[in-house]
Design a protein around this motif. Sequence first.
Motif, PDB file in Angstrom:
ATOM      1  N   ALA A 260       0.946  -1.394   0.221  1.00 54.10           N
ATOM      2  CA  ALA A 260      -0.087  -0.086  -0.078  1.00 54.10           C
ATOM      3  C   ALA A 260       0.897   1.180  -0.007  1.00 54.10           C
ATOM      4  CB  ALA A 260      -1.018   0.050   1.375  1.00 54.10           C
ATOM      5  N   TRP A 261       0.192   2.458  -0.339  1.00 56.99           N
ATOM      6  CA  TRP A 261       1.062   3.625  -0.292  1.00 56.99           C
ATOM      7  C   TRP A 261       2.054   3.871   1.097  1.00 56.99           C
ATOM      8  CZ3 TRP A 261       1.196   8.245   2.302  1.00 56.99           C
ATOM      9  CH2 TRP A 261       1.961   9.329   1.995  1.00 56.99           C
ATOM     10  N   VAL A 262       3.094   4.021   1.056  1.00 54.35           N
ATOM     11  CA  VAL A 262       3.794   4.560   2.589  1.00 54.35           C
ATOM     12  C   VAL A 262       4.347   5.687   2.433  1.00 54.35           C
ATOM     13  CG1 VAL A 262       5.873   3.667   3.834  1.00 54.35           C
ATOM     14  CG2 VAL A 262       4.456   2.133   2.587  1.00 54.35           C
ATOM     15  N   HIS A 263       4.170   6.306   3.358  1.00 55.63           N
ATOM     16  CA  HIS A 263       4.529   7.985   3.341  1.00 55.63           C
ATOM     17  C   HIS A 263       6.186   7.999   3.443  1.00 55.63           C
ATOM     18  CE1 HIS A 263       5.165  11.936   4.682  1.00 55.63           C
ATOM     19  NE2 HIS A 263       3.908  12.105   4.770  1.00 55.63           N
ATOM     20  N   PRO A 264       6.672   8.782   2.416  1.00 53.73           N
ATOM     21  CA  PRO A 264       8.120   8.903   2.438  1.00 53.73           C
ATOM     22  C   PRO A 264       8.771   9.402   3.726  1.00 53.73           C
ATOM     23  CG  PRO A 264       7.212  10.827   1.040  1.00 53.73           C
ATOM     24  CD  PRO A 264       6.035   9.889   1.622  1.00 53.73           C
ATOM     25  N   SER A 265       9.901   9.064   3.904  1.00 56.36           N
ATOM     26  CA  SER A 265      10.603   9.730   4.868  1.00 56.36           C
ATOM     27  C   SER A 265      11.104  10.995   4.406  1.00 56.36           C
ATOM     28  CB  SER A 265      11.788   9.062   5.489  1.00 56.36           C
ATOM     29  OG  SER A 265      12.761   9.207   4.165  1.00 56.36           O
ATOM     30  N   PRO A 266      11.383  11.989   5.600  1.00 61.17           N
ATOM     31  CA  PRO A 266      11.669  13.389   5.352  1.00 61.17           C
ATOM     32  C   PRO A 266      12.903  13.334   4.364  1.00 61.17           C
ATOM     33  CG  PRO A 266      11.265  13.138   7.676  1.00 61.17           C
ATOM     34  CD  PRO A 266      11.235  11.845   7.143  1.00 61.17           C
ATOM     35  N   GLU A 267      13.894  12.497   4.661  1.00 65.40           N
ATOM     36  CA  GLU A 267      15.178  12.346   3.887  1.00 65.40           C
ATOM     37  C   GLU A 267      14.871  11.957   2.250  1.00 65.40           C
ATOM     38  OE1 GLU A 267      14.738  10.518   6.811  1.00 65.40           O
ATOM     39  OE2 GLU A 267      16.059  11.861   7.983  1.00 65.40           O
ATOM     40  N   GLN A 268      13.856  11.083   2.396  1.00 68.08           N
ATOM     41  CA  GLN A 268      13.440  10.814   0.645  1.00 68.08           C
ATOM     42  C   GLN A 268      12.838  12.096   0.149  1.00 68.08           C
ATOM     43  OE1 GLN A 268      10.859   7.273   1.398  1.00 68.08           O
ATOM     44  NE2 GLN A 268      12.084   6.386  -0.066  1.00 68.08           N
ATOM     45  N   THR A 269      11.955  12.771   0.843  1.00 72.48           N
ATOM     46  CA  THR A 269      11.380  13.954   0.210  1.00 72.48           C
ATOM     47  C   THR A 269      12.488  15.199  -0.168  1.00 72.48           C
ATOM     48  OG1 THR A 269       9.332  13.430   1.480  1.00 72.48           O
ATOM     49  CG2 THR A 269       9.636  15.537   0.874  1.00 72.48           C
ATOM     50  N   HIS A 270      13.440  15.158   0.724  1.00 77.70           N
ATOM     51  CA  HIS A 270      14.240  16.067   0.413  1.00 77.70           C
ATOM     52  C   HIS A 270      15.282  15.848  -0.501  1.00 77.70           C
ATOM     53  CE1 HIS A 270      13.900  17.831   4.870  1.00 77.70           C
ATOM     54  NE2 HIS A 270      13.114  18.335   4.118  1.00 77.70           N
ATOM     55  N   ARG A 271      15.441  14.550  -0.865  1.00 81.99           N
ATOM     56  CA  ARG A 271      16.438  14.081  -1.893  1.00 81.99           C
ATOM     57  C   ARG A 271      15.581  14.110  -3.219  1.00 81.99           C
ATOM     58  NH1 ARG A 271      17.176   9.045  -0.292  1.00 81.99           N
ATOM     59  NH2 ARG A 271      15.498   8.199  -1.743  1.00 81.99           N
ATOM     60  N   ARG A 272      14.610  13.920  -3.151  1.00 85.53           N
ATOM     61  CA  ARG A 272      13.603  14.014  -4.488  1.00 85.53           C
ATOM     62  C   ARG A 272      13.501  15.432  -4.829  1.00 85.53           C
ATOM     63  NH1 ARG A 272       8.718   9.652  -2.863  1.00 85.53           N
ATOM     64  NH2 ARG A 272       9.918   7.624  -3.027  1.00 85.53           N
ATOM     65  N   LEU A 273      13.456  16.406  -3.816  1.00 89.73           N
ATOM     66  CA  LEU A 273      13.256  17.716  -4.341  1.00 89.73           C
ATOM     67  C   LEU A 273      14.419  18.002  -5.010  1.00 89.73           C
ATOM     68  CD1 LEU A 273      11.236  19.016  -1.205  1.00 89.73           C
ATOM     69  CD2 LEU A 273      10.537  19.132  -3.703  1.00 89.73           C
ATOM     70  N   ARG A 274      15.774  17.731  -4.152  1.00 87.70           N
ATOM     71  CA  ARG A 274      16.905  18.092  -4.778  1.00 87.70           C
ATOM     72  C   ARG A 274      16.941  17.562  -6.114  1.00 87.70           C
ATOM     73  NH1 ARG A 274      18.627  16.961   0.571  1.00 87.70           N
ATOM     74  NH2 ARG A 274      19.487  15.043  -0.392  1.00 87.70           N
ATOM     75  N   GLU A 275      16.733  16.398  -6.459  1.00 86.88           N
ATOM     76  CA  GLU A 275      17.048  15.713  -7.674  1.00 86.88           C
ATOM     77  C   GLU A 275      16.072  16.312  -8.661  1.00 86.88           C
ATOM     78  OE1 GLU A 275      15.978  11.558  -6.769  1.00 86.88           O
ATOM     79  OE2 GLU A 275      17.926  11.121  -6.175  1.00 86.88           O
ATOM     80  N   ARG A 276      14.800  17.045  -8.271  1.00 89.53           N
ATOM     81  CA  ARG A 276      13.975  17.520  -9.510  1.00 89.53           C
ATOM     82  C   ARG A 276      14.591  18.858  -9.770  1.00 89.53           C
ATOM     83  NH1 ARG A 276       7.654  16.520  -8.551  1.00 89.53           N
ATOM     84  NH2 ARG A 276       7.620  18.661  -8.975  1.00 89.53           N
ATOM     85  N   ARG A 277      14.983  19.640  -8.494  1.00 91.17           N
ATOM     86  CA  ARG A 277      15.653  20.928  -8.955  1.00 91.17           C
ATOM     87  C   ARG A 277      16.891  20.592  -9.987  1.00 91.17           C
ATOM     88  NH1 ARG A 277      15.272  21.902  -3.087  1.00 91.17           N
ATOM     89  NH2 ARG A 277      13.155  22.809  -2.785  1.00 91.17           N
ATOM     90  N   ALA A 278      17.554  19.815  -9.619  1.00 91.64           N
ATOM     91  CA  ALA A 278      18.765  19.533 -10.513  1.00 91.64           C
ATOM     92  C   ALA A 278      18.603  19.089 -11.858  1.00 91.64           C
ATOM     93  CB  ALA A 278      19.775  18.543  -9.793  1.00 91.64           C
ATOM     94  N   ALA A 279      17.619  18.302 -12.014  1.00 89.45           N
ATOM     95  CA  ALA A 279      16.990  17.925 -13.173  1.00 89.45           C
ATOM     96  C   ALA A 279      16.527  19.056 -14.110  1.00 89.45           C
ATOM     97  CB  ALA A 279      15.925  16.996 -13.251  1.00 89.45           C
ATOM     98  N   ARG A 280      15.796  19.909 -13.292  1.00 90.04           N
ATOM     99  CA  ARG A 280      15.306  21.126 -14.152  1.00 90.04           C
ATOM    100  C   ARG A 280      16.252  22.052 -14.537  1.00 90.04           C
ATOM    101  NH1 ARG A 280      11.202  22.183 -10.207  1.00 90.04           N
ATOM    102  NH2 ARG A 280      12.494  23.349  -9.200  1.00 90.04           N
ATOM    103  N   SER A 281      17.496  22.249 -13.566  1.00 85.19           N
ATOM    104  CA  SER A 281      18.331  23.168 -13.969  1.00 85.19           C
ATOM    105  C   SER A 281      19.427  22.538 -15.304  1.00 85.19           C
ATOM    106  CB  SER A 281      19.319  23.366 -12.744  1.00 85.19           C
ATOM    107  OG  SER A 281      19.851  22.325 -12.532  1.00 85.19           O
TER     108      SER A 281
END
Length: 61
Positions: free
Chosen positions: A36-57
């Motif tokens: 079932a859906w599992v809430h991401p850890s704060p570390e996962q959320t922050h890593r994903r945000l950084r990866e999205r920003r890097a991919a955009r740049s």
Amino acid sequence: MNAEPSPAVDPGGCAHCGLPERGHARQWTEQAGWHAWVHPSPEQTHRRLRERRAARSDAPA
């Protein structure tokens, strides 16, 4: 849990597969099996945000 999907993943997506909570239901991954859906850890959320920003740049404008 180490095999993360692409950087386009929703930062708040499932900890196992990256899909958004809405419409997730039960999903299969090699690492987690049926889950079932599992809430991401704060570390996962922050890593994903950084990866999205890097991919955009890195994307051509």
